[in-house]
Design an enzyme around this catalytic site. Structure first.
Site, PDB file in Angstrom:
ATOM      1  N   LYS A  65       0.807  -1.227   0.000  1.00 21.91           N
ATOM      2  CA  LYS A  65       0.000   0.000   0.000  1.00 21.91           C
ATOM      3  C   LYS A  65       0.840   1.277   0.000  1.00 21.91           C
ATOM      4  O   LYS A  65       0.396   2.300  -0.499  1.00 21.91           O
ATOM      5  CB  LYS A  65      -0.948   0.013   1.207  1.00 21.91           C
ATOM      6  CG  LYS A  65      -2.097  -0.993   1.098  1.00 21.91           C
ATOM      7  CD  LYS A  65      -3.024  -0.860   2.306  1.00 21.91           C
ATOM      8  CE  LYS A  65      -4.201  -1.798   2.212  1.00 21.91           C
ATOM      9  NZ  LYS A  65      -5.156  -1.609   3.319  1.00 21.91           N
ATOM     10  N   ASP A 100     -10.261   2.723   2.313  1.00 23.41           N
ATOM     11  CA  ASP A 100     -10.474   2.183   3.673  1.00 23.41           C
ATOM     12  C   ASP A 100     -11.157   3.232   4.558  1.00 23.41           C
ATOM     13  O   ASP A 100     -11.991   2.898   5.407  1.00 23.41           O
ATOM     14  CB  ASP A 100      -9.141   1.774   4.313  1.00 23.41           C
ATOM     15  CG  ASP A 100      -8.593   0.478   3.733  1.00 23.41           C
ATOM     16  OD1 ASP A 100      -9.383  -0.319   3.192  1.00 23.41           O
ATOM     17  OD2 ASP A 100      -7.366   0.269   3.824  1.00 23.41           O
TER      18      ASP A 100
END
Ligand code: NAP
Length: 266
Positions: A65, A100
């Site tokens: 990420k 997220d």
């Protein structure tokens, strides 16, 4: 046919392919969602290769990420979080996003909890903790971050308006007048454990556990027993996927179909 996918290592047990493919089926979209597992130092190369091959969109998971930031233009939120979980190849240089944050916010909203004006306690200051903290703060919450390594909580809080950083020992005090609690640590995944003392929980809280294996964690059992509203990690996973789907396709995600596909495998 469009190709979407997930880049991670490992990705073998990912729930994203069935969740996204259920959405394509429901909306009659000619697309597939596949997993890619590049070597640990090949994340940016994998994104550039996917771009060259005409892949339409990628999700990104552990451990890539942060590394994919080198291959994309991050939006403001992803840049502040310092992590990308969604890449859009919709035109020009690939753009990087972090859904997220939206996943947590929409999961809470779905449970009837509007975080605007709320006091939220986020436990954990890793990737998920950073995303949830920036996401809830942007949505108008005052965030108190508690982390095992207290200095990491301070570093995160320093970057977020009106946030404060703490060690885990402060949790009872932090939770006493709080409205929302999010567990963004991995505690509860490997064993029947919780990072939050049960007697610090109360009926005025909405408790979201980012952990989704198992679905019913010890924290959520304790929260339920204390009379709190509970939201499991699969709802956050669902909405981070729905947000990626909507960015890539421009269409509303069929969330109940995606939720059913997800829960059938949990
Ligand atoms: P990460 O970057 O590795 O961060 C891990 C966090 O957990 C850190 O804050 C770490 O504290 C804390 N931690 C680890 N072991 C601990 C322990 N024994 N006691 C107290 N704290 C502990 O991981 P991540 O990417 O943020 O993921 C965290 C969790 O969120 C995972 O379970 C992941 O599956 C879940 N997640 C769920 C979703 C969803 O959509 N539902 C999305 C993203 C992540 P230190 O800083 O002290 O090490």
């Amino acid at each position: 046919m469009q190709v979407f996918g997930l880049v991670g290592n490992p990705v073998g047990h990912s729930l994203s392919p069935p969740m996204h493919e259920a959405a394509y089926d429901a909306l009659d979209i000619d697309a597939r969602y596949v997993t890619f597992e590049p070597a640990k130092d090949e994340a940016a190369a994998a994104v550039r290769g996917a771009d060259a091959l005409g892949v339409a969109g990628l999700n990104v998971t552990i451990p890539f990420k942060q590394a994919v930031l080198d291959a994309v233009d991050p939006d403001d939120l992803a840049a502040r979080i310092g992590a990308v979980n969604t890449v859009d190849f919709g035109g020009g240089r690939p753009t990087g996003h972090n859904t997220d944050a939206e996943g947590a916010r929409r999961a809470l909203a779905d449970a009837g909890t509007d975080v605007a004006g709320a006091t939220a306690v986020v436990v954990g200051a890793g990737g998920a903790g950073r995303a949830v903290t920036f996401g809830l703060s942007d949505a108008g919450a005052t965030v108190r971050v508690a982390n095992r390594t207290e200095s990491t909580a301070h570093d995160l809080a320093d970057a977020v308006p009106d946030a404060s950083g703490h060690g885990l020992d402060a949790l009872p005090e932090l939770l006493a007048d709080a409205d929302v609690l999010v567990n963004a640590t991995s505690v509860g995944m490997e064993e029947d454990a919780t990072p939050v003392p049960a007697d610090a929980l109360h009926g005025g809280l909405t408790v979201l556990d980012a952990v989704y294996t198992p679905l019913e964690t010890r924290l959520l059992r304790d929260a339920d027993a204390a009379g709190a509203t509970t939201v499991d990690g699969a709802r956050m996973l669902l909405y981070q996927g729905a947000a990626a789907f909507e960015r890539w396709t421009g269409r509303d995600a069929p969330v109940e179909t995606m939720d059913a596909a997800l829960r059938a495998r949990l």
